[in-house]
Design an enzyme around this catalytic site. Structure first.
Site, PDB file in Angstrom:
ATOM      1  N   ARG A 152      -6.502  23.631 -40.531  1.00 38.99           N
ATOM      2  CA  ARG A 152      -7.079  24.106 -41.781  1.00 38.99           C
ATOM      3  C   ARG A 152      -6.448  23.282 -42.908  1.00 38.99           C
ATOM      4  NH1 ARG A 152      -5.448  28.574 -38.713  1.00 38.99           N
ATOM      5  NH2 ARG A 152      -7.134  29.986 -38.089  1.00 38.99           N
ATOM      6  N   LYS A 176      -2.324  31.279 -39.957  1.00 39.02           N
ATOM      7  CA  LYS A 176      -2.442  32.588 -40.582  1.00 39.02           C
ATOM      8  C   LYS A 176      -1.407  33.549 -40.012  1.00 39.02           C
ATOM      9  CE  LYS A 176      -7.397  32.235 -41.562  1.00 39.02           C
ATOM     10  NZ  LYS A 176      -8.733  32.837 -41.312  1.00 39.02           N
ATOM     11  N   HIS A 248     -13.736  23.244 -44.383  1.00 36.87           N
ATOM     12  CA  HIS A 248     -13.534  23.335 -42.935  1.00 36.87           C
ATOM     13  C   HIS A 248     -14.330  22.299 -42.154  1.00 36.87           C
ATOM     14  CE1 HIS A 248     -10.741  26.448 -42.754  1.00 36.87           C
ATOM     15  NE2 HIS A 248     -11.494  27.498 -42.499  1.00 36.87           N
ATOM     16  N   ARG A 251     -12.457  20.423 -39.453  1.00 38.82           N
ATOM     17  CA  ARG A 251     -12.010  21.380 -38.433  1.00 38.82           C
ATOM     18  C   ARG A 251     -13.179  21.717 -37.502  1.00 38.82           C
ATOM     19  NH1 ARG A 251      -8.114  25.358 -37.270  1.00 38.82           N
ATOM     20  NH2 ARG A 251      -8.864  27.481 -36.957  1.00 38.82           N
ATOM     21  N   HIS A 274      -6.865  30.159 -32.917  1.00 37.27           N
ATOM     22  CA  HIS A 274      -7.643  31.394 -32.975  1.00 37.27           C
ATOM     23  C   HIS A 274      -6.967  32.476 -32.138  1.00 37.27           C
ATOM     24  CE1 HIS A 274     -11.678  29.204 -33.994  1.00 37.27           C
ATOM     25  NE2 HIS A 274     -10.955  29.466 -35.065  1.00 37.27           N
ATOM     26  N   TYR A 283     -18.553  27.783 -31.397  1.00 34.35           N
ATOM     27  CA  TYR A 283     -18.746  26.343 -31.264  1.00 34.35           C
ATOM     28  C   TYR A 283     -19.480  25.980 -29.988  1.00 34.35           C
ATOM     29  CZ  TYR A 283     -15.473  26.049 -35.120  1.00 34.35           C
ATOM     30  OH  TYR A 283     -14.863  26.201 -36.346  1.00 34.35           O
TER      31      TYR A 283
END
Length: 304
Positions: A152, A176, A248, A251, A274, A283
Site C-alpha cells: 500500500r 494495518k 492502489h 497493488r 490480507h 483478484y
C-alpha cells in the site's frame, strides 16, 4: 462511565487505538462516522445508548444516503460498520444488555472489481519517471517498489532504511493494525532504489531531518502518502497513460499479474497482507475475466 452515546464513542475509540492498534486514518474515519451517529440519535431524542432501539440504528443508513449528506452506499456501509462495532463494544463492556445493531444490514454495494493495468501499461507508467534529479530518482524507486512488493502507499512511505535488505532482496512492510510482513523485492526495484540511495537521497537528506525514512521529500522529511499519490498520478500523465489510476493501482496490478502467472491465491494473500483469503479472491475474478477474453480471441472454435 455512563451510557451517553458520546462517552461510549470515546471509550470505543480508545479501545481501538490502545488495544486493537488501529491506524490513525481508521480512527479518524470512525470518529467522523460515529459523530454523525451521535447527532442522528440526538435528532431522534435518544441521549442514552441503552435506550437505542433497532429502528434507531436502521434509520441511520437512510439518513446518510439522503440530503444533506447524500453519502455513497460504500460510505454509508462503512459508517454502519462503525456503529455496529460501537454496539458490540458496549455489550462486551456490560454497558448495554442487548446488541440492537446486530441485525441491521448495510446497503447493497455494486460489484466492483479492482482496476488493473496490463504489464505493458505498467511499463508505460514506470517510464513516466523521467530525469536524473533527486526527485525523479526517488519517484522511480517509489513506483518500482509499489509494483514489485504490492505495498500500500502508506506502507511504502513508511519503510525505513534498515527495513530494506538488499542482500536478501526483501523488505519489511508495516500494514494495518501494526501487522508486519516481509516480502521479496525484484531486481529492477532494487536497482531503482540503489540509484536513488546513491545519487539522490544524500542530497534530499541534507535539506532536513529525514531520519530513518527510506523515501524523502524535497525538504528532507519522510515522503507523505499524499505526495506519493501525486507521484503516481504525475507519472501517469507524463507517460500518456489513458487508463484510470488510483492509489492502489500498482497493488492491484501486483496481485492480478501474479495470479495470471500462476501464483497460488494464498501466497498472494500473504504478500498483500490480507487477513482473509476472501479479500484476495476478488483478484481471481479479474484473472478469470482475462482468461475468458484470451480464450474468446484465440481459440478457433470459441465464437462458433
Amino acid at each position: 462511565m455512563g451510557t451517553r452515546p458520546s462517552d461510549v464513542v470515546e471509550a470505543f475509540l480508545h479501545h481501538l487505538a490502545v488495544e486493537r492498534g488501529s491506524a490513525a486514518n481508521t480512527l479518524a474515519a470512525y470518529r467522523a462516522d460515529l459523530a454523525r451517529y451521535v447527532d442522528h440519535l440526538a435528532a431522534r431524542g435518544v441521549d442514552d445508548l441503552a435506550a437505542v432501539q433497532e429502528a434507531d440504528v436502521a434509520a441511520f443508513v437512510p439518513a446518510l444516503r439522503s440530503p444533506p449528506l447524500n453519502l455513497a452506499a460504500s460510505s454509508a456501509a462503512r459508517a454502519l460498520a462503525a456503529v455496529r462495532g460501537l454496539h458490540r463494544f458496549a455489550v462486551r463492556e456490560d454497558l448495554v444488555p442487548v446488541d440492537v445493531a446486530r441485525d441491521v444490514t448495510p446497503p447493497a454495494l455494486p460489484a466492483k472489481l479492482p482496476r488493473a493495468l496490463s504489464v505493458d501499461q505498467v511499463e508505460q507508467l514506470l517510464a513516466g519517471c523521467i530525469g536524473d534529479g533527486p526527485g525523479a530518482l526517488r519517484d522511480r524507486a517509489l513506483l518500482e517498489l509499489l509494483y514489485s512488493t504490492g505495498a500500500r502507499i502508506s506502507e511504502a512511505v513508511g519503510i525505513d532504511l534498515d527495513e530494506l535488505d538488499t542482500a536478501a532482496r526483501t523488505v519489511l512492510l508495516r500494514g494495518k493494525g501494526g501487522k508486519q510482513r516481509v516480502v521479496p523485492v525484484g531486481r529492477p526495484a532494487l536497482a531503482a532504489v540503489d540509484a536513488y540511495l546513491v545519487r539522490a537521497r544524500p542530497a534530499l537528506a541534507a535539506r532536513g531531518r529525514g531520519g530513518a525514512a527510506l523515501l524523502l521529500n524535497a525538504r528532507g522529511a519522510r515522503l507523505s502518502r499524499q505526495s506519493a499519490w501525486h507521484v503516481l498520478r504525475g507519472a501517469a500523465e507524463v507517460s500518456g497513460l489513458t487508463a484510470e489510476v488510483s492509489p492502489h493501482t500498482l497493488r492491484h496490478c501486483f496481485a492480478t499479474h501474479l495470479l495470471a502467472g500462476g501464483a497460488d491465491v494464498r501466497v498472494v494473500q500473504e504478500l498483500l497482507g490480507h487477513a482473509s483469503v476472501t479479500t484476495t479472491q476478488v483478484y481471481t475474478h479479474v484473472t478469470v475475466d482475462t482468461l475468458r477474453e484470451v480464450y474468446a480471441t484465440t481459440h478457433p472454435r470459441a465464437l462458433r
